[in-house]
Design a protein around this motif. Structure first.
Motif, mmCIF file in Angstrom:
data_model
loop_
_atom_site.group_PDB
_atom_site.id
_atom_site.type_symbol
_atom_site.label_atom_id
_atom_site.label_comp_id
_atom_site.label_asym_id
_atom_site.label_seq_id
_atom_site.Cartn_x
_atom_site.Cartn_y
_atom_site.Cartn_z
ATOM 1 N N PHE A 246 27.999 34.251 221.584
ATOM 2 C CA PHE A 246 27.752 33.231 220.561
ATOM 3 C C PHE A 246 28.183 33.740 219.198
ATOM 4 C CE2 PHE A 246 24.091 35.988 220.579
ATOM 5 C CZ PHE A 246 23.695 36.080 219.255
ATOM 6 N N VAL A 247 28.371 32.789 218.282
ATOM 7 C CA VAL A 247 28.618 33.120 216.874
ATOM 8 C C VAL A 247 27.834 32.146 216.015
ATOM 9 C CG1 VAL A 247 30.921 34.112 217.247
ATOM 10 C CG2 VAL A 247 30.683 31.679 216.759
ATOM 11 N N LEU B 257 32.829 24.821 208.438
ATOM 12 C CA LEU B 257 33.882 24.430 209.364
ATOM 13 C C LEU B 257 34.811 25.607 209.648
ATOM 14 C CD1 LEU B 257 35.352 22.303 211.044
ATOM 15 C CD2 LEU B 257 36.510 21.556 208.933
ATOM 16 N N ASP B 258 35.087 26.430 208.650
ATOM 17 C CA ASP B 258 35.924 27.608 208.870
ATOM 18 C C ASP B 258 35.277 28.561 209.876
ATOM 19 O OD1 ASP B 258 37.867 26.709 207.146
ATOM 20 O OD2 ASP B 258 37.152 27.872 205.433
ATOM 21 N N ASP B 259 33.934 28.711 209.796
ATOM 22 C CA ASP B 259 33.224 29.540 210.773
ATOM 23 C C ASP B 259 33.415 28.995 212.186
ATOM 24 O OD1 ASP B 259 32.192 31.165 208.774
ATOM 25 O OD2 ASP B 259 30.284 30.077 208.676
ATOM 26 N N LEU B 260 33.351 27.667 212.301
ATOM 27 C CA LEU B 260 33.498 27.039 213.608
ATOM 28 C C LEU B 260 34.892 27.289 214.179
ATOM 29 C CD1 LEU B 260 32.691 25.243 215.949
ATOM 30 C CD2 LEU B 260 33.096 23.243 214.495
ATOM 31 N N GLY C 273 35.160 30.802 215.234
ATOM 32 C CA GLY C 273 34.361 31.021 216.431
ATOM 33 C C GLY C 273 35.055 30.535 217.684
ATOM 34 N N LEU C 274 35.775 29.422 217.584
ATOM 35 C CA LEU C 274 36.516 28.903 218.732
ATOM 36 C C LEU C 274 37.625 29.870 219.140
ATOM 37 C CD1 LEU C 274 36.753 25.161 217.657
ATOM 38 C CD2 LEU C 274 35.421 26.059 219.571
ATOM 39 N N LEU D 204 35.575 32.785 220.965
ATOM 40 C CA LEU D 204 34.899 32.466 222.221
ATOM 41 C C LEU D 204 35.761 31.692 223.192
ATOM 42 C CD1 LEU D 204 31.370 31.401 220.878
ATOM 43 C CD2 LEU D 204 32.123 33.662 221.643
ATOM 44 N N GLY D 205 36.803 31.026 222.682
ATOM 45 C CA GLY D 205 37.611 30.166 223.532
ATOM 46 C C GLY D 205 36.991 28.788 223.665
ATOM 47 N N THR D 206 37.691 27.914 224.337
ATOM 48 C CA THR D 206 37.233 26.537 224.547
ATOM 49 C C THR D 206 37.214 26.222 226.034
ATOM 50 O OG1 THR D 206 39.493 25.731 224.245
ATOM 51 C CG2 THR D 206 38.058 25.719 222.306
#
Length: 362
Positions: free
Chosen positions: A128-129, A134-137, A140-141, A144-146
């Protein structure tokens, strides 16, 4: 009120913050053990109040009501984890015995803090992050990948406050869907099923653990729990170890619900914890001698913890909204035990009751 030594004797007063179905069933269990119960809830004549000695009609953070409740009760507990942690802290600072304590509540109220704590005590979770922008999101993607699951850090339940993100192109829409609030991004877990375990810890550090249940969800809401779940000895032992480590790590008192992802071969990830009696533990009402509600009252009152062995196999089904109108037919089923919550309005998706269908152990 004069301080009482533990265990609290029958005739003592237990305070419950929250007056919904969990508070109602806790109150009923406390009454069976000879305790008086006072409820604090802003809804006058709430479901729990109608089976209790009295009610403080006030907000959960009302300082005056909390002060009076702390003085009137020998121990105070709560029925849901979104009670303001400051309210529990006020009660404790005022000299009230509160169980579970404010630490457990604060940890469970913030999903980042929760997963950080779980990893620290050796209970694995998905990667997790933390997400504040929005930049964090987007970052994070990349990490962690999608697909990945975006959840608000606080206040979400029953599938609310969360959104799956299938690609970076969906990041802005997903962040807006949760209101642009502080959040957690969780990696997808390749699990075969969701299990849950209900466990209790007493003031003396003793721990009692119920058999695992297997859960089925629809639209983010629990629909069915079947217990005891069919699990191998390795999985069962690991789940019990996880529960004990979490309870001890929080110096917890009371019943806790722990949701687990089963990856197979005894590998388990903790999805989340709930510092209270739990929907997935309702099966214990008709499958065990001492159900989760009585167990919680025993724990917070300093009584010996009750037995947790299952004497029946139970399929617990939640009744949502107007499904409760099926009560007459359900009451006619010979192997069904119907538990109605006394709620006045059957809104769509609202938990109105549950039914336990009881059968022999395999």
């Amino acid at each position: 009120m004069a301080e009482l030594a533990l265990p609290l004797p029958p005739g003592s007063t237990i305070g419950i913050i929250g007056g919904g179905q969990l508070g109602r069933m806790l109150s009923q269990a406390a009454s069976r053990l000879g305790f008086d119960v006072l409820i604090l809830d802003p809804e006058e004549n709430c479901p729990a109040a109608r089976v209790s000695r009295g009610q403080f009609v006030a907000a959960y953070d009302d300082p005056a009501a909390l002060t009076i409740m702390g003085r009137a009760c020998d121990v105070v507990t709560f029925e849901f984890e979104n009670v303001p942690s400051a309210s529990i802290e006020q009660l404790a600072e005022g000299g009230a015995l509160v169980a579970p304590g404010p630490t457990a509540l604060a940890v469970a109220q913030d999903r980042v803090d929760e997963k950080t704590f779980l990893n620290a005590v050796g209970a694995a979770t998905v990667d997790f992050v933390a997400v504040d922008t929005l930049d964090d999101l987007i970052a994070g993607l990349e990490t962690l990948g999608t697909p990945a699951l975006l959840k608000t850090r606080r206040d979400g339940y029953d599938g609310k406050g969360q959104a799956w993100v299938a690609s970076a192109d969906e990041a802005a829409e997903a962040f807006a869907a949760i209101g642009g609030r502080p959040a957690i991004l969780e990696a997808r877990a390749a699990f075969t099923r969701e299990l849950s375990i209900i466990a209790a810890r007493g003031h003396d550090g003793s721990v009692a653990v119920y058999p695992l249940g297997e859960n089925e969800h629809s639209g983010g809401v629990l629909r069915v729990t079947t217990a005891p779940a069919a699990v191998d000895t390795v999985t069962d032992a690991r789940a019990r170890e996880i529960a004990t480590d979490i309870l001890d790590g929080l110096d917890y008192v009371g019943v806790m619900g722990i949701e687990l992802f089963d990856l197979g071969e005894g590998r388990l990830l903790v999805n989340e914890i709930a510092p209270r009696v739990h929907n997935t533990g309702h099966w214990t009402q008709d499958g065990c001698i001492c159900d989760q509600f009585e167990q919680h009252i025993r724990a917070i009152a300093g009584w010996p913890l009750g037995p947790t062995e299952a004497h029946a196999r139970v399929e617990m089904t939640n009744l949502l909204g107007d499904e409760v109108d099926q009560w007459a037919g359900l009451a006619a089923e010979p192997n069904a035990r119907l538990h109605l919550y006394g709620k006045a309005e059957a809104r769509p998706g609202r938990k109105m009751a549950h039914v336990n269908r009881v059968g022999p152990l395999a």
